[in-house]
Design an enzyme around this catalytic site. Structure first.
Site, PDB file in Angstrom:
ATOM      1  N   TYR A 192      -4.096  -5.044   0.018  1.00 13.86           N
ATOM      2  CA  TYR A 192      -4.935  -5.564  -1.075  1.00 13.86           C
ATOM      3  C   TYR A 192      -4.892  -4.635  -2.298  1.00 13.86           C
ATOM      4  CZ  TYR A 192      -9.227  -7.397  -3.281  1.00 13.86           C
ATOM      5  OH  TYR A 192     -10.151  -7.937  -4.154  1.00 13.86           O
ATOM      6  N   LYS A 217      -3.478  -5.706  -5.930  1.00 17.91           N
ATOM      7  CA  LYS A 217      -4.353  -5.691  -7.107  1.00 17.91           C
ATOM      8  C   LYS A 217      -3.899  -4.673  -8.143  1.00 17.91           C
ATOM      9  CE  LYS A 217      -7.276  -8.967  -6.182  1.00 17.91           C
ATOM     10  NZ  LYS A 217      -7.100 -10.262  -6.920  1.00 17.91           N
TER      11      LYS A 217
END
Length: 275
Positions: A166, A170
């Site tokens: 993640y 991001k």
């Protein structure tokens, strides 16, 4: 008269949570909205809420990671409302573990939804946006300022344990945003990122009962332990997690005409907390 009258907005992951609030907020200020969700029912519920309030919306359900979705999503906006003015890449979820236990499937799934899908949607939107800007210029009209808001996270700006996939995705969103701001400035498109901190949604709610969500047939654990939620909120200067409505407000700011000269930036929405 709304500030977004005559604008067409596309919002991924807008059947629930933050995305739903973004869609409602843009529609309340006049934008026609293409609503996407993995599932058909929540997408239609958001559309119904917008129409009930007097706005215009259409559902485009399906996974943002599916081949051909990006083209279908953009085509829906063009066919139903005549163009693309605001694009919010919001859809996503987390699938956490420490790196030694993270599978290739976990890594690829999270990179696909948070980074590859926005890339594909922006690529699919480019011909539409470029053609509109060129047509306006050729007609001697002012070239409309169009908006892209990509959603990132404080995990992307500062990293977060158990979220190698993640955090990497991001962080990639930040690079994608800065690149697109430079590529699309000539079309008068602003491209910015909103990086969320702890926002209270079904994915981050305090949970002790092993809550899960279904993503393409996979049962993904969601929620945080009540102790972790409490500890996290104590570190936030405002002393609490944000609401989906507050998160949507940060995105909304970058969709307004008042932000027409802001591009390539990352707005942190974390109650003053920064990792």
């Amino acid at each position: 008269m709304g500030k977004l009258d005559g604008r067409v907005a596309l919002v991924t992951g807008s059947g629930r949570g933050i995305g739903r609030e973004i869609a409602l907020k843009l529609a309340a200020d006049g934008a026609a909205v293409v609503v996407n969700d993995l599932d058909d029912a929540p997408a239609k519920e958001t559309v119904a809420a917008i129409e009930e309030a007097g706005g215009r919306a259409v559902a485009c359900a399906g996974s943002v990671t599916t081949d051909g979705f990006a083209e279908r999503f953009v085509s829906t906006a063009v066919d139903e409302f005549g163009g693309v003015d605001i694009l919010v890449n919001n859809a996503g979820y987390t699938w956490d573990s420490v790196i030694q236990k993270m599978t290739d499937e976990q890594w690829d799934a999270i990179l696909d939804v948070h980074l590859k899908a926005p890339f594909r949607i922006l690529r699919a939107a480019q011909p539409v946006i470029a053609a509109a800007a060129k047509a306006e210029k050729a007609a001697g009209d002012p070239v409309r300022c169009r908006k892209v808001v990509n959603i990132s996270s404080l995990a992307g700006t500062g990293g977060n344990a158990c979220q190698a996939n993640y955090s990497a995705a991001k962080a990639g969103v930040l690079g994608l945003t800065k690149t697109m701001a430079k590529e699309w400035g000539r079309y008068n498109v602003t491209v910015n990122t909103v990086a969320f901190g702890f926002i209270k949604t079904r994915l981050t709610a305090a949970a002790t009962d092993g809550a899960t969500i279904d993503v393409d047939g996979r049962e993904i654990a969601v929620g945080m332990s009540p102790a972790l939620v409490s500890a996290l909120e104590q570190m936030i200067p405002l002393g609490r997690g944000g609401t989906p409505e507050e998160a949507a407000g940060a995105v909304y700011l970058l969709c307004l005409p008042e932000s027409d000269y802001v591009s390539g930036q990352t707005l942190l929405c974390g109650g003053g907390f920064d990792m």
